[in-house]
Motif scaffolding. Structure first.
Motif, mmCIF file in Angstrom:
data_model
loop_
_atom_site.group_PDB
_atom_site.id
_atom_site.type_symbol
_atom_site.label_atom_id
_atom_site.label_comp_id
_atom_site.label_asym_id
_atom_site.label_seq_id
_atom_site.Cartn_x
_atom_site.Cartn_y
_atom_site.Cartn_z
ATOM 1 N N ASP A 155 0.824 -1.212 0.000
ATOM 2 C CA ASP A 155 0.000 0.000 0.000
ATOM 3 C C ASP A 155 0.855 1.257 0.000
ATOM 4 O O ASP A 155 0.514 2.266 -0.625
ATOM 5 N N ALA B 6 2.338 1.743 -3.502
ATOM 6 C CA ALA B 6 1.315 2.021 -4.517
ATOM 7 C C ALA B 6 0.549 3.310 -4.268
ATOM 8 O O ALA B 6 -0.270 3.705 -5.109
ATOM 9 N N GLU B 7 0.804 3.978 -3.133
ATOM 10 C CA GLU B 7 -0.003 5.148 -2.769
ATOM 11 C C GLU B 7 -0.006 6.221 -3.857
ATOM 12 O O GLU B 7 -1.047 6.730 -4.268
ATOM 13 N N ARG C 280 -1.835 5.108 -7.087
ATOM 14 C CA ARG C 280 -3.299 5.153 -7.014
ATOM 15 C C ARG C 280 -3.814 6.559 -7.306
ATOM 16 O O ARG C 280 -4.926 6.735 -7.813
ATOM 17 N N PRO D 285 -6.377 3.377 -13.764
ATOM 18 C CA PRO D 285 -7.062 2.308 -13.032
ATOM 19 C C PRO D 285 -6.483 0.950 -13.426
ATOM 20 O O PRO D 285 -6.249 0.685 -14.606
ATOM 21 N N LYS E 271 -6.582 -5.772 -9.531
ATOM 22 C CA LYS E 271 -5.819 -6.148 -8.351
ATOM 23 C C LYS E 271 -4.542 -6.884 -8.731
ATOM 24 O O LYS E 271 -3.478 -6.657 -8.151
ATOM 25 N N TRP F 69 -2.067 -4.387 -10.067
ATOM 26 C CA TRP F 69 -1.486 -3.622 -8.962
ATOM 27 C C TRP F 69 -0.326 -4.385 -8.347
ATOM 28 O O TRP F 69 0.762 -3.837 -8.155
#
Length: 552
Positions: free
Chosen positions: A386, A389-390, A393, A398, A401, A404
């Motif tokens: 997270d 990837a902050e 995002r 887009p 999952k 990502w």
């Protein structure tokens, strides 16, 4: 030194309870320190150095920590078996300790006079009057070189510089003239010139007072200057011990040779002098107003950055060096438009000094920053995936999952981490690994310009070398442009091809890095070089007007 052991550590073991198991932090460590001797305990983070030092004063978090075997004898008295009342008489009286980060060690709510005075009063044989206590504190402040000692008595820790706070810590440690001083990384957070002054001060005070000194550090340059003997630790064990000159000239253990070879080396990647300009600043000024009077009118300004200009081309690294308060970080934040400034700022051919936050947002992905403290800059409540990837995002397209996880895994792999580690949390990683995570967070957005703010200063020497190699590799691969802010000139020399030297918000010298390092022009730059490389000693004026020599 008369050769008689003042302190003897014998077969010391330290265990910590962790979850349902036990971690062996120190395993069978033995060494002695004689009166007047300096012994250096060296090794990387996690080697057991600090656990050993804290055991001497019984400052470990008991009962989570335990000593399954071993003894620590001070003039024959086993401190491990000593009760709390006995240890209170020993701490600060016979054995004192200087910690790594003085801001965390000093009470922010008390004046420095009160904090030093408490230590004196605690061990005094009779009650001291306020005037006598103040006089003793003043003597200590002058002994450790605090300027304008009388005017500083009422100051709070946040009102002092890092070097001044460390001098206060030294005053506290020496208040009762201890037999043994333990210094745990006493200069790691300080600028090179302040480091040199603190080391000179410690050496002078040790010699004057006849103390023994246990120096805990990962900086081998400090060890070479200060220590009589060296113990090299790794994985909780001492793997080599000997006279300092012997350890440095004829290291026997592979780990010792690894430490000695760990210094950042090599040259910065070559860049094209005609490459496109990525970031340009012209006459950058950041002035902070000083308000005075009942109506809080502006009486003056703190000129944090005062008329600085620079041009960064694709694939180039400009190193910005200087002491704390010189304006290095403020300059970088101004170029990124993270603080208000005056002057012209051009990024990728576009003037950005007047853009609104909304207008700047599309450019943010192309300008990134890596901060000094890899733990403080990572949220402990977010997984590594997270965290990395902050930014993606916010600025990326887009993705599913699976996509990502693939993008995050690729970013982690690029900085040398396991892609499967993305579900773990920051506290599960070492300092060097956390800094790699911070770099991955910046690189996942494929930026053009990266500000690196002291990214290696909190790391061990060998980890510093790894991060330098990583940054050079990423720069070559992606044609990155770096603004590298640091007071560590050895790291700057390995990364930057152009150097700007700042002092009091202004540029005192700038030019091709090799020319600056080989032939510094200003006295200030010469003092920085002398302190960093221990070259021909240059006189440094320390606190209290004392003339010190950086080369010891």
């Amino acid at each position: 030194m008369d050769g008689k052991p003042l302190l003897a550590v014998e077969d010391l073991c330290v265990n910590f309870r962790s979850g349902g198991g036990v971690v062996e932090a120190v395993r069978g460590v033995s060494f002695t320190i004689a009166k007047g001797e300096t012994l250096a305990l060296v090794g990387e983070s996690g080697s057991g150095k600090s656990a050993t030092a804290l055991s001497i004063l019984k400052l470990l978090p008991y009962p989570a920590a335990s000593h399954p075997r071993g003894a620590i004898r001070l003039d024959g008295q086993d401190l491990i078996k000593a009760g709390e009342a006995e240890m209170q008489q020993i701490r600060g009286n016979r054995i004192s300790m200087i910690f790594q980060e003085p801001m965390n060690s000093l009470n922010p709510l008390h004046t420095i006079e009160r904090q030093v005075g408490e230590v004196i009063a605690l061990h005094a044989e009779e009650r001291l009057s306020k005037e006598t206590l103040r006089e003793k504190v003043l003597v200590l402040f002058k002994k450790v070189g605090i300027q304008n000692a009388e005017k500083r008595l009422g100051a709070y820790p946040h009102q002092l510089s890092g070097g001044q706070r460390q001098r206060v810590m030294i005053a506290i440690a020496l208040a009762n003239e201890p037999d043994l001083l333990i210094a745990d990384e006493p200069t790691t957070a300080l600028d090179v010139t302040i480091q040199a002054q603190i080391l000179v001060l410690l050496k002078q005070l040790k010699d004057d007072m006849g103390m023994a000194l246990l120096l805990i550090t990962h900086d081998l340059n400090i060890v070479r200057k200060m220590a009589d003997r060296v113990c090299v630790m790794t994985k909780g064990e001492i793997v080599e011990e000997g006279r300092t000159e012997t350890i440095f000239s004829e290291p026997q253990h592979p780990y010792t040779r690894h430490l000695l070879a760990a210094e950042p080396k090599g040259d910065p990647p070559a860049h094209n002098p005609a490459a496109p300009v990525i970031m340009e600043g012209r006459d950058i000024r950041v002035w902070f107003p000083i308000h005075k009077g009942l109506l809080r009118r502006v009486a003056d300004h703190v000129k944090a950055v005062d008329g600085v200009s620079l041009t960064l081309r694709e694939g180039q690294t400009i190193g910005v060096v200087g002491e704390s308060g010189s304006g290095k970080t403020t300059l970088g934040l101004a170029l990124l438009r993270l603080i208000a400034s005056q002057g012209r700022i051009v990024f990728l051919g576009q003037g950005i000094e007047g853009l609104s936050r909304k207008a700047l947002r599309p450019l943010r992905a192309a300008m990134q920053v890596v901060f000094q403290d890899p733990y403080g800059s990572l949220s402990p409540r977010m997984s590594i995936g997270d965290i990395v990837a902050e930014g993606l995002r916010i600025h990326g397209p887009p993705l599913s999952k699976e996509d990502w996880r693939q993008r995050i895994g690729e970013a982690l792999s690029e900085v040398g981490l396991d892609p499967d580690a993305q579900d773990r949390y920051p506290h599960e990683f070492s300092g060097g690994q956390r800094q790699r995570i911070a770099i991955a967070r910046a690189m996942i957005l494929k930026p053009r310009f990266v500000m690196l703010d002291e990214p290696t200063s909190a790391l061990d020497m060998s980890v510093q070398a790894q991060i330098v190699d990583l940054l050079r590799g990423l720069q070559t691969k992606h044609k990155l442009t770096y603004l590298f802010i640091s007071h560590d000139l050895k790291v700057v020399r390995a990364l930057a091809d152009y150097v700007i030297v700042m002092k009091d918000g202004q540029v005192v010298e700038q030019g091709i890095a090799r020319a600056i390092f080989d032939r510094p022009g200003s006295d200030y730059t010469k003092s920085l070089m002398a302190a960093a490389f221990a070259i021909e000693p240059v006189a440094l004026r320390g606190a209290g007007g004392t003339i010190m020599k950086a080369g010891l």
